[in-house]
Design a protein around this motif. Sequence first.
Motif: not given
Length: 451
Positions: A22, A398, A402
């Motif tokens: 992440e 996404s 994101d």
Amino acid sequence: MGDAGDPERVEWMDRTETVEAEEKVLGAARAMTVFSAADEERQRGVRRMKLTATGMLLFVAVVYVLAEWASHQGAGAWARYVAAAAEAGMVGALADWFAVTALFRHPLGLPIPHTAIIPTKKDQLGVTLGDFVGENFLSEDVVRQRLRAVGIGSRLGAWLAEPGNADRVTSELATALRGALTVLRDSDVQAVVGEAITRRADAQEVGPGLGKMLEGIVADGGHRRAVDLVVTRAHDWLVLHADSVMDAVQGGAPGWTPRFVDRKVGERVYKELLRFCAEIRDMPSHPARGALDRFLTDFASDLQSDTDTRARVERLKGEVLGRGEVQDLIASAWTAVRAMIVSAAEDERSELRLRVRAALLSLGTRMATEQKVQDKVDSWVEGAAVHVVTTYRKEITSLITDTVAGWDAEHTTRKIEAHIGRDLQFIRINGTVVGSLAGLLIYTVSRGLGA
């Protein structure tokens, strides 16, 4: 080894890897919002346009003050017209300044509702943008329509039909094949191949298949060449080793028989063996050949239907596969195959590359000229694209949401303002001009109606 078996440590390692992944994604997203030299140049252009728009606001404000002063000083009616136009221009300029500023920040630093839209609604804008892309660009109908309009089949066919392009594709395929074979470890592939062959052989009974094959060979007379070869070689061997055969026969005779008798018996046995082989070799209808045909026919039938024969074949198969020499042979087959493929891929004149090139040229010609082939290729491409779009649409959109969510709000605002801020300043300028004209028109109409 203890850490690998500890569930808590495994879970902690998984969480660590997830956090690191992440952080990498967020780091990449933040890197996208870093100002480049081009962004700095755009930002300077925005500042110049801001000064121009603000200068126009100050200009109409000065005009308004001067016109009001002139009106109070007894100037003509024109002063009221100029004051009305300047007043409306100030209102238009201030309103558009507020609207433009509200996109990027709070005007005058005041937390007025529905201002600083981009920094406060950044994530929501990302979701909206992702949904917009998904609905309008990643729908099945849009994908099919766009791909059908492109005509991939005919274009790809015309491209492949060019010899130079076919050579290029062949070379790239050869390079990819060599790379794939180089990356694979021989020991791993050998283990997989050996296990696959052994498992397949263990799982499938070979007796019935061998019997069926032997039955077909005997029915077609395919075994006769093998019989001819064996008999011919046996006859030639007897001719070359006559003394050895006769010595072997004499050596097996009883010790009480005279030597000349043993020699006569040996010569007689040798001549009979030689005559027997010659007759079988020269007579296609020899009884021994017929007996061999019947034996092979019966054996083929037993392999398919006799339980004991099939069981013996299975035991023999297991013994053969279990031998180390056989396993080594199976494993070494990959090395030979890999070397052969790599050599063929490296040689531009090899049969493999020549056949691939010819196949590509033939495919390209058919795709370029045959409508049926073009339709089939287009259908495959459309189906694959639609499958990817419909299956992974959420993952694709996404990526947008994101990425936008990972952007820093302040840097994102500055970057967007650098790209579109200069055009937005024209809104302020136009608001000043249009406001002035509208104010002048309204004042003129109101004076005319009042008169």
